[in-house]
Motif scaffolding. Structure first.
Motif, PDB file in Angstrom:
ATOM      1  N   ALA A  88       0.848  -1.194   0.000  1.00 13.05           N
ATOM      2  CA  ALA A  88       0.000   0.000   0.000  1.00 13.05           C
ATOM      3  C   ALA A  88       0.878   1.236   0.000  1.00 13.05           C
ATOM      4  N   HIS A  89       0.304   2.349  -0.422  1.00 21.37           N
ATOM      5  CA  HIS A  89       0.992   3.631  -0.382  1.00 21.37           C
ATOM      6  C   HIS A  89       0.099   4.643   0.302  1.00 21.37           C
ATOM      7  N   LYS A  90       0.749   5.646   0.898  1.00 19.59           N
ATOM      8  CA  LYS A  90      -0.015   6.774   1.409  1.00 19.59           C
ATOM      9  C   LYS A  90       0.146   7.930   0.433  1.00 19.59           C
ATOM     10  N   ALA A  99      -4.117   0.544  -2.123  1.00 16.14           N
ATOM     11  CA  ALA A  99      -3.386  -0.709  -2.289  1.00 16.14           C
ATOM     12  C   ALA A  99      -2.509  -0.579  -3.527  1.00 16.14           C
ATOM     13  N   CYS A 100      -1.390  -1.300  -3.520  1.00 15.46           N
ATOM     14  CA  CYS A 100      -0.460  -1.223  -4.646  1.00 15.46           C
ATOM     15  C   CYS A 100      -0.480  -2.506  -5.461  1.00 15.46           C
ATOM     16  N   GLY A 101      -0.622  -2.355  -6.768  1.00 13.88           N
ATOM     17  CA  GLY A 101      -0.623  -3.509  -7.667  1.00 13.88           C
ATOM     18  C   GLY A 101       0.755  -3.856  -8.201  1.00 13.88           C
ATOM     19  N   HIS A 102       1.788  -3.214  -7.642  1.00 15.40           N
ATOM     20  CA  HIS A 102       3.139  -3.436  -8.167  1.00 15.40           C
ATOM     21  C   HIS A 102       4.112  -3.861  -7.070  1.00 15.40           C
ATOM     22  N   ALA A 103       3.568  -4.474  -6.024  1.00 22.35           N
ATOM     23  CA  ALA A 103       4.390  -4.811  -4.860  1.00 22.35           C
ATOM     24  C   ALA A 103       5.460  -5.843  -5.179  1.00 22.35           C
ATOM     25  N   ASN A 106      10.453  -3.734  -7.760  1.00 24.48           N
ATOM     26  CA  ASN A 106      10.932  -2.425  -7.348  1.00 24.48           C
ATOM     27  C   ASN A 106      10.254  -1.320  -8.147  1.00 24.48           C
ATOM     28  N   HIS A 107       9.711  -0.346  -7.470  1.00 25.67           N
ATOM     29  CA  HIS A 107       9.143   0.787  -8.194  1.00 25.67           C
ATOM     30  C   HIS A 107       9.003   1.965  -7.250  1.00 25.67           C
ATOM     31  N   SER A 108       8.945   3.135  -7.825  1.00 23.59           N
ATOM     32  CA  SER A 108       8.577   4.305  -7.041  1.00 23.59           C
ATOM     33  C   SER A 108       7.111   4.538  -7.310  1.00 23.59           C
ATOM     34  N   ALA A 109       6.383   4.886  -6.274  1.00 21.80           N
ATOM     35  CA  ALA A 109       4.953   5.109  -6.449  1.00 21.80           C
ATOM     36  C   ALA A 109       4.734   6.480  -7.062  1.00 21.80           C
ATOM     37  N   VAL A 110       4.231   6.489  -8.268  1.00 23.09           N
ATOM     38  CA  VAL A 110       3.908   7.745  -8.934  1.00 23.09           C
ATOM     39  C   VAL A 110       2.390   7.770  -9.098  1.00 23.09           C
ATOM     40  N   GLU A 121      -4.589   7.328  -9.622  1.00 18.57           N
ATOM     41  CA  GLU A 121      -4.181   6.111 -10.296  1.00 18.57           C
ATOM     42  C   GLU A 121      -2.675   5.971 -10.195  1.00 18.57           C
ATOM     43  N   GLU A 122      -2.220   4.764  -9.875  1.00 21.86           N
ATOM     44  CA  GLU A 122      -0.776   4.577  -9.788  1.00 21.86           C
ATOM     45  C   GLU A 122      -0.210   4.235 -11.155  1.00 21.86           C
ATOM     46  N   LEU A 123       0.845   4.941 -11.509  1.00 24.31           N
ATOM     47  CA  LEU A 123       1.507   4.729 -12.778  1.00 24.31           C
ATOM     48  C   LEU A 123       2.537   3.612 -12.618  1.00 24.31           C
TER      49      LEU A 123
END
Ligand SMILES: [Zn+2]
Ligand SMILES: [Zn+2]
Ligand SMILES: [Zn+2]
Length: 159
Positions: A88-90, A99-103, A106-110, A121-123
């Protein structure tokens, strides 16, 4: 799911669209990190997955039915855990969680946050992560995580 701003789908989903499958995959990921997916952590992640928009902590608390003893610190601990494990991200500017679909990688949440409909929307931003990694380490800084919040107009609102 027919929600236009479900964040599970992101741009390129790397995790299952189905909530149950997502939760099972998340559990495996947590176990691989030597951690435990407790009932409350799983429940909070489920609420994030089922939410059509970034969720506030007090909304999560209000929806934790069947977990009557849950108090704010319990929620925040579960949210901290989900962030640390990458599930998840804040989004600081919305004071809300997704919730994060890229867990799994490795990624930065954009986050692309629409000023018109307030959808977020998460890129799928792997190149951003590599650039941030290079630029922060060049500055002698060890990055743990980053959340980039991009404001603008989403494709639905621009249409
Ligand atoms: Zn993410
Ligand atoms: Zn991904
Ligand atoms: Zn929009």
């Amino acid at each position: 799911m027919a929600q236009s701003h479900s964040h599970i789908h992101a741009n390129t989903p790397c995790s299952p669209q189905d909530v149950e499958a997502f939760l099972n995959e998340a559990e495996t990921l947590v176990m691989r990190q030597g951690q435990r997916m407790t009932r409350i952590r799983r429940k909070v992640l489920r609420l994030l997955l089922e939410s059509t928009e970034p969720a506030k902590a007090y909304d999560l608390l209000a929806n934790l039915d069947g977990e009557g003893s849950a108090k704010p610190p319990t929620i925040y601990r579960a949210l901290d855990f989900l962030q640390e494990t990458g599930l998840a991200h804040k989004i600081e500017s919305l004071n809300a969680y997704v919730a994060c679909g890229h867990a799994s990688h490795n990624h930065s949440a954009v986050f692309l946050i629409c000023d018109t409909c307030h959808g977020a929307e998460e890129l799928h931003a792997t190149a951003t992560n590599e650039a941030l990694d290079a630029e922060t380490s060049a500055a002698g800084f060890k990055m743990n995580r980053a959340v980039v919040e991009v404001r603008g107009t989403c494709r639905d609102c621009a249409a």
